[in-house]
Design a protein around this motif. Structure first.
Motif, PDB file in Angstrom:
ATOM      1  N   TYR A  81      76.435 105.044 -48.210  1.00  0.00           N
ATOM      2  CA  TYR A  81      76.784 103.898 -49.053  1.00  0.00           C
ATOM      3  C   TYR A  81      76.201 104.049 -50.465  1.00  0.00           C
ATOM      4  O   TYR A  81      76.823 103.664 -51.442  1.00  0.00           O
ATOM      5  CB  TYR A  81      76.276 102.591 -48.423  1.00  0.00           C
ATOM      6  CG  TYR A  81      77.093 102.094 -47.241  1.00  0.00           C
ATOM      7  CD1 TYR A  81      78.155 102.828 -46.710  1.00  0.00           C
ATOM      8  CD2 TYR A  81      76.811 100.873 -46.648  1.00  0.00           C
ATOM      9  CE1 TYR A  81      78.891 102.365 -45.632  1.00  0.00           C
ATOM     10  CE2 TYR A  81      77.544 100.389 -45.574  1.00  0.00           C
ATOM     11  CZ  TYR A  81      78.576 101.144 -45.059  1.00  0.00           C
ATOM     12  OH  TYR A  81      79.298 100.670 -43.994  1.00  0.00           O
TER      13      TYR A  81
ATOM     14  N   THR B 223      80.635  95.796 -45.618  1.00  0.00           N
ATOM     15  CA  THR B 223      79.322  96.384 -45.915  1.00  0.00           C
ATOM     16  C   THR B 223      79.250  97.106 -47.273  1.00  0.00           C
ATOM     17  O   THR B 223      78.297  96.905 -48.022  1.00  0.00           O
ATOM     18  CB  THR B 223      78.912  97.347 -44.776  1.00  0.00           C
ATOM     19  OG1 THR B 223      80.071  98.098 -44.379  1.00  0.00           O
ATOM     20  CG2 THR B 223      78.399  96.600 -43.568  1.00  0.00           C
TER      21      THR B 223
ATOM     22  N   GLN C 123      92.135  94.921 -41.712  1.00  0.00           N
ATOM     23  CA  GLN C 123      93.183  94.378 -40.838  1.00  0.00           C
ATOM     24  C   GLN C 123      92.652  93.635 -39.608  1.00  0.00           C
ATOM     25  O   GLN C 123      93.383  92.866 -38.993  1.00  0.00           O
ATOM     26  CB  GLN C 123      94.156  95.472 -40.414  1.00  0.00           C
ATOM     27  CG  GLN C 123      93.613  96.472 -39.433  1.00  0.00           C
ATOM     28  CD  GLN C 123      94.655  97.492 -38.998  1.00  0.00           C
ATOM     29  OE1 GLN C 123      95.735  97.577 -39.565  1.00  0.00           O
ATOM     30  NE2 GLN C 123      94.316  98.284 -38.006  1.00  0.00           N
TER      31      GLN C 123
ATOM     32  N   ASP D 231      96.958  94.534 -43.763  1.00  0.00           N
ATOM     33  CA  ASP D 231      97.109  95.982 -43.691  1.00  0.00           C
ATOM     34  C   ASP D 231      96.928  96.492 -45.128  1.00  0.00           C
ATOM     35  O   ASP D 231      97.516  95.937 -46.064  1.00  0.00           O
ATOM     36  CB  ASP D 231      98.504  96.306 -43.164  1.00  0.00           C
ATOM     37  CG  ASP D 231      98.834  97.773 -43.341  1.00  0.00           C
ATOM     38  OD1 ASP D 231      98.232  98.589 -42.640  1.00  0.00           O
ATOM     39  OD2 ASP D 231      99.675  98.096 -44.200  1.00  0.00           O
TER      40      ASP D 231
ATOM     41  N   ASP E 136      87.806 103.551 -47.490  1.00  0.00           N
ATOM     42  CA  ASP E 136      87.096 104.160 -46.353  1.00  0.00           C
ATOM     43  C   ASP E 136      87.998 104.041 -45.117  1.00  0.00           C
ATOM     44  O   ASP E 136      87.703 103.274 -44.190  1.00  0.00           O
ATOM     45  CB  ASP E 136      85.757 103.420 -46.158  1.00  0.00           C
ATOM     46  CG  ASP E 136      84.919 104.013 -45.043  1.00  0.00           C
ATOM     47  OD1 ASP E 136      85.282 105.074 -44.497  1.00  0.00           O
ATOM     48  OD2 ASP E 136      83.871 103.407 -44.712  1.00  0.00           O
ATOM     49  N   PRO E 137      89.125 104.781 -45.125  1.00  0.00           N
ATOM     50  CA  PRO E 137      90.090 104.595 -44.030  1.00  0.00           C
ATOM     51  C   PRO E 137      89.608 105.207 -42.709  1.00  0.00           C
ATOM     52  O   PRO E 137      88.638 105.964 -42.698  1.00  0.00           O
ATOM     53  CB  PRO E 137      91.327 105.342 -44.549  1.00  0.00           C
ATOM     54  CG  PRO E 137      90.800 106.373 -45.474  1.00  0.00           C
ATOM     55  CD  PRO E 137      89.543 105.816 -46.077  1.00  0.00           C
ATOM     56  N   PRO E 138      90.301 104.908 -41.608  1.00  0.00           N
ATOM     57  CA  PRO E 138      89.957 105.539 -40.333  1.00  0.00           C
ATOM     58  C   PRO E 138      90.311 107.030 -40.348  1.00  0.00           C
ATOM     59  O   PRO E 138      90.852 107.528 -41.338  1.00  0.00           O
ATOM     60  CB  PRO E 138      90.792 104.774 -39.314  1.00  0.00           C
ATOM     61  CG  PRO E 138      91.895 104.153 -40.087  1.00  0.00           C
ATOM     62  CD  PRO E 138      91.416 103.956 -41.487  1.00  0.00           C
TER      63      PRO E 138
HETATM   64  C1  LIG Z   1      86.012 103.935 -41.111  1.00  0.00           C
HETATM   65  S1  LIG Z   1      86.056 102.193 -40.931  1.00  0.00           S
HETATM   66  C2  LIG Z   1      85.186 101.714 -42.374  1.00  0.00           C
HETATM   67  C3  LIG Z   1      84.712 100.306 -42.405  1.00  0.00           C
HETATM   68  C4  LIG Z   1      83.648  99.977 -43.472  1.00  0.00           C
HETATM   69  N1  LIG Z   1      83.992 100.492 -44.755  1.00  0.00           N
HETATM   70  C5  LIG Z   1      82.284 100.464 -43.025  1.00  0.00           C
HETATM   71  O1  LIG Z   1      81.706 101.337 -43.659  1.00  0.00           O
HETATM   72  O2  LIG Z   1      81.771  99.919 -42.017  1.00  0.00           O
HETATM   73  C6  LIG Z   1      87.715 101.854 -41.244  1.00  0.00           C
HETATM   74  C7  LIG Z   1      88.092 100.384 -41.207  1.00  0.00           C
HETATM   75  O3  LIG Z   1      89.469 100.276 -41.565  1.00  0.00           O
HETATM   76  C8  LIG Z   1      90.085  99.295 -40.770  1.00  0.00           C
HETATM   77  N2  LIG Z   1      91.506  99.626 -40.786  1.00  0.00           N
HETATM   78  C9  LIG Z   1      92.156 100.590 -40.072  1.00  0.00           C
HETATM   79  N3  LIG Z   1      93.443 100.654 -40.431  1.00  0.00           N
HETATM   80  C10 LIG Z   1      93.623  99.709 -41.405  1.00  0.00           C
HETATM   81  C11 LIG Z   1      94.754  99.300 -42.176  1.00  0.00           C
HETATM   82  N4  LIG Z   1      95.930  99.875 -42.016  1.00  0.00           N
HETATM   83  N5  LIG Z   1      94.576  98.320 -43.071  1.00  0.00           N
HETATM   84  C12 LIG Z   1      93.371  97.719 -43.236  1.00  0.00           C
HETATM   85  N6  LIG Z   1      92.263  98.072 -42.526  1.00  0.00           N
HETATM   86  C13 LIG Z   1      92.392  99.048 -41.627  1.00  0.00           C
HETATM   87  C14 LIG Z   1      89.392  99.416 -39.426  1.00  0.00           C
HETATM   88  O4  LIG Z   1      89.521  98.226 -38.690  1.00  0.00           O
HETATM   89  C15 LIG Z   1      87.948  99.706 -39.875  1.00  0.00           C
HETATM   90  O5  LIG Z   1      87.234  98.508 -40.028  1.00  0.00           O
END
Ligand SMILES: C[S@@+](CC[C@H](N)C(=O)[O-])C[C@H]1O[C@@H](n2cnc3c(N)ncnc32)[C@H](O)[C@@H]1O
Length: 399
Positions: free
Chosen positions: A230, A254, A277, A304, A327-329
């Motif tokens: 972070y 966060t 989301q 989304d 910070d996508p999945p």
């Molecule tokens: C890798 S985590 C990062 C979360 C945060 N930045 C952290 O450090 O704790 C990815 C986040 O993206 C969310 N997410 C996944 N696909 C999404 C989408 N299409 N639109 C919005 N959020 C999404 C997930 O629910 C998750 O909370």
């Protein structure tokens, strides 16, 4: 750092720490090479290089979260532990090198108490039985311990007695939640939760901010390294007073909250819009902003991320962001989201990723959209595995 290796009695059968036999400095070197291989050419073309990986001093006891599946054993026993690599066969385990040391004993006692009370474990092949999984989350900067028990039903048999016994055996557990998962799925958690004891959440602190985290919300697994990650993201944003920051894929808020808090400490005020989301995570993010005195400057939207960007492009939502943090999945972002970033035209983009392959794919698009890499730093969030996180900052090349 010497060439010390770590041992674990179930390393071969568990498969969770596939690089355990590799000395940690060599693990770090491999991860550095992996990131160099995926991002190095683009970084050089843009006039920068991949920075040195940020590893841990002592890569043990670093995961705040631990989980176990349950299954029936011989003579009415309830089995718990880890799935053996690539199977759904449970390998027993009474301690784990990388987990918070508080967690495993609690999980084992869930199995023991369930056995004593006749709570039947779930039979995956038949979809019968009640007790599916348990998950323990431990505070890094607090003493909070959240136990989530996943059931194939709305209630546990002898639920009150189960809670009483667990609380007596583990006074360190501050909250117990029942999660309902009645689907025939490999996903551990279902959507519905009911609090059985305590607040139903846990609190933790990162970079001086407090965060409340629910049983189903995303929270980075390795909190010690999360602070490193972070801080790189916040530094990469180069915040100044009056800036608007989009925190996309924000989880419990966060990164955006840490950014706003650091700006405030430096005497500057910024505004943050977080997009996520998962409804529960958005609720947590709003509460977290409030708890950190940042409710007026941090707003969280359930959407989304791609749809949000498309709304911005159509003028349905405010544009005018100076920085986009994303910070996508593991699957990465979408071409539409990245085109939306170009439309917003922030001066800086900070891309945090747990999958450098998809990050490299997305960076190539951002570069086509007029952004150049300024820095790339790998961070080791997952010692003893092949996984690596990275933080890349980009700046707009067109004024
Ligand atoms: C890798 S985590 C990062 C979360 C945060 N930045 C952290 O450090 O704790 C990815 C986040 O993206 C969310 N997410 C996944 N696909 C999404 C989408 N299409 N639109 C919005 N959020 C999404 C997930 O629910 C998750 O909370």
């Amino acid at each position: 750092m010497g060439y010390k290796t770590y041992t674990c009695p179930i390393a071969k059968s568990c498969g969770g720490c596939e690089w355990l036999a590799v000395p940690y400095p060599i693990q770090l070197r491999r991860k550095q090479e992996l990131v160099e291989g995926l991002l190095g050419r683009m970084a050089r073309e843009d006039g920068c290089s991949v920075g040195a990986i940020r590893g841990m001093d002592e890569p043990v006891a670093c995961r705040h979260k631990a989980a176990t599946p349950f299954a029936p054993g011989k003579g009415g026993r309830v089995r718990s532990g880890f799935y053996s690599a690539g199977t759904h066969r449970i390998v027993a385990c009474d301690s784990c090198l990388v987990e918070d040391p508080r967690a495993r004993g609690i999980l084992e006692d869930v199995a023991r108490v369930a056995q004593e009370l006749g709570i039947r474990p779930y039979q995956e092949d038949r979809g019968r039985g009640t007790l599916r999984h348990a998950v323990v989350r431990c505070g890094y900067a607090t003493d909070d311990v959240l136990l989530t028990v996943v059931a194939n039903g709305q209630r546990l048999p002898r639920e009150d007695e189960f809670v009483r016994r667990m609380a007596r055996l583990h006074p360190e557990v501050t909250s117990i939640v029942l999660n309902v998962n009645q689907r025939r799925t490999n996903a551990i958690l279902g959507r519905e939760c009911r609090t059985l004891m305590g607040p139903g959440t846990m609190e933790d602190a990162l970079l001086g901010c407090t965060f409340r985290i629910g049983p189903t919300s995303f929270y980075q697994t390795n909190p010690r390294q999360t602070e490193v990650l972070y801080q790189l993201a916040v530094d990469g944003a180069r915040l100044r007073g009056g800036m608007r920051v989009l925190d996309a894929y924000c989880g419990c808020g966060t990164i955006g909250i840490c950014a706003a808090s650091q700006a405030r400490a430096a005497g500057a005020s910024i505004t943050v819009v977080g997009v996520e989301q998962v409804a529960g995570a958005v609720r947590m993010a709003r509460g977290n902003a409030k708890a950190n005195g940042l409710a007026d400057s941090c707003e969280f939207v359930r959407a989304d991320a791609t749809a949000y960007m498309e709304d911005v492009a159509r003028g349905r939502r405010d544009a005018g962001f100076d920085v986009v943090v994303m910070d996508p999945p593991r699957a990465g972002s979408t071409p539409e989201f990245l085109a939306g970033v170009a439309h917003l035209a922030p001066s800086r983009v900070v891309y945090v990723s747990c999958n450098v392959k998809t990050q490299a794919r997305d960076l190539a698009l951002l570069r086509q959209h007029g952004y150049a890499m300024e820095s790339a730093v790998p961070v080791d969030m997952f010692p003893h595995t092949k996984h690596v996180e990275s933080v890349v900052t980009l700046a707009a090349t067109r004024a």
